[in-house]
Design an enzyme around this catalytic site. Structure first.
Site: not given
Ligand code: EPZ
Length: 438
Positions: A37-38, A132, A137, A321, A413
């Site tokens: 999915k991702n 979610c 975020r 996840d 989803r």
């Molecule tokens: C991806 O989200 C996934 N979603 C999430 O899966 C998953 O939990 C996450 O990666 C971590 O593995 C998709 O791929 C669509 P991140 P993403 O940017 O890209 C911080 C699911 O259940 N951060 O890696 O949004 C953030 O707050 C979903 O399938 C910043 O600080 O996650 C977090 O603490 C839910 N600034 C960490 O980084 C930013 O600009 C990781 O977030 C971006 C993120």
């Protein structure tokens, strides 16, 4: 043809539905995993960079994907469905760089439209992402990356505005490891002038998949899957290619945990065992039986499970996840277990629901202490996000009696046919619709 016909009832989103699970049945059999999915929710927007027709296969039929397909159709992409899990995207004539606000704000992954539109058209207006709910975020690292590439980035009226005269290659060091920022900048930089270097990049399997997709279309990306990615910009990406998505790491992990929780014996096929190493190691530590082959993992009960410590981390660490699902399994194991959630601020809301089923979990900040083993009993519970919903399904499969899980739309989803796949393994699970909020 529009992939998604308006007015047609679709699983989980136009009707109120719940899962009703009669627990206590061990899962047995073989299961085929769907595409990631991702990866899908990044590759579909990335296809907007391609002037021509691309065929994408092994796409999971889940609601996040359907929403994205609807969004890019609205923007002018022509989608031709070839089967349930494959379609062509022709992005030759995109008529709008402002995807519909309401549709976009439903979806976290809609931020990839920014990278794709910026890369190809040098401007975009995209609603701030939804998705979610597990706390704050931020998208500051996406913004930082776009600015480094020469774009002006503004947030106003609930949307992100990006605009550049020229996208120029840059050296970007992310302040934290972020999957979305890594992919978004990789997508935008594909068509930049010059070379972009991303340091402190995320390394998740679907990052490699997006890079492989873009390279198959003519991009020049090296290093995806390591923490330094180099992207040499190209003038255009050409269609005429077919790309098949990798199997879903998180779906695989969810079924591995479900098999272990019920003490059953399940062989999960069509997967990449390497992607599962952090979970496989943890299950072995807990005394769960594991047998691995080239493209399958067999998970089977070996009797009493031992408690463990789990710390979520970016890949190759233990995936956030799978955190709610492993926490559910730890409830069934002997002794005190600890779960440290190191990626998201608030991803423990499901604990209150598990405790209603008889679990003994205390959460304090980003740490959960689990006192096991617990005998879970069926109860009405609500999922508040995709993976929390999957964890409640696992709890329901194990619990004595009947569990009703509300808010199935969250689970839809990201899991294709979850109830059918579980029924094939011997679970007693039904999707039931109801007219008013119960
Ligand atoms: C991806 O989200 C996934 N979603 C999430 O899966 C998953 O939990 C996450 O990666 C971590 O593995 C998709 O791929 C669509 P991140 P993403 O940017 O890209 C911080 C699911 O259940 N951060 O890696 O949004 C953030 O707050 C979903 O399938 C910043 O600080 O996650 C977090 O603490 C839910 N600034 C960490 O980084 C930013 O600009 C990781 O977030 C971006 C993120």
């Amino acid at each position: 043809m529009c992939y998604n016909q308006p007015g047609i009832k679709r699983k989980g989103d136009l009707v109120l539905e719940k899962f009703v699970i009669n627990g206590g049945k061990k899962l047995h059999g073989t299961l085929q995993i769907s595409g990631a999915k991702n990866a899908a929710v990044a590759i579909i927007p990335a296809a907007l960079l391609v002037e021509g027709v691309v065929t994408i296969e092994n796409v999971p039929d889940v609601s996040d994907v359907r929403i994205l397909i609807d969004i890019i159709s609205e923007m002018g992409a022509k989608i031709t469905r070839l089967g349930r899990n494959s379609f062509t995207i022709d992005s030759t004539e995109i008529k709008s760089c402002e995807p519909p606000y309401k549709m976009v704000s439903k979806l976290r992954a809609s931020y990839y439209l920014l990278g794709a539109l910026l890369g190809r058209f040098k401007h975009a207006v995209v609603a701030l992402p939804g998705g979610c709910d597990f706390g704050n975020r931020p998208i500051d690292q996406h913004e930082k990356g776009f600015r480094s590439l020469g774009a002006d980035v503004k947030i106003k009226k609930g949307a992100v505005y990006v605009k550049a005269n020229e996208i120029k290659g840059a050296h970007i060091y992310f302040d934290n490891v972020s999957v979305g920022s890594t992919i978004n900048i990789m997508i935008a930089a594909t068509r930049a002038k010059g070379t972009t270097v991303i340091e402190n990049a995320a390394k998740e399997p679907h990052i490699v998949d997006v890079a492989n997709f873009l390279n198959a279309m003519g991009a020049n990306i090296k290093g995806a899957g390591t923490d330094v990615i180099r992207i040499r910009g190209v003038d255009s990406l050409k269609g005429g290619h077919t790309y098949s998505l990798i199997p879903d790491q998180i779906e695989t992990g969810t079924y591995m945990i479900a098999a272990a929780a019920t003490g059953g014996d399940v062989t999960i096929t069509g997967i990449i065992p390497k992607h599962m190493e952090s979970l496989t190691a943890k299950l072995i530590e807990m005394n769960v039986g594991i047998e691995e082959g080239g493209d399958y993992i067999r998970v089977f009960g070996k009797g009493k499970m031992r408690g463990a410590t789990v710390k979520t981390q970016p890949y190759p660490g233990f995936p956030t996840d799978l955190q709610p699902q492993i926490a559910t399994l730890l409830c069934l194991a002997d002794g005190v277990s600890t779960v440290y959630e190191k990626v998201w601020d608030t991803r423990f809301q499901y604990i209150v629901e598990l405790n209603r089923m008889g679990a003994k979990i205390k959460a304090d900040g980003n740490t959960a202490i689990i006192d096991g083993p617990s005998t879970l009993s069926g109860a009405p519970v609500r999922s508040n996000d995709l993976r929390a919903g999957a964890a409640l399904v696992i709890a329901g499969l194990v619990a004595e009696g009947v569990t009703q899980i509300y808010n199935v739309r969250f689970i839809d989803r990201g899991y294709e046919d979850i109830e059918a796949k579980l029924r094939d393994l011997g679970a007693d699970i039904q999707r039931v619709s109801y007219d008013t909020e119960e």
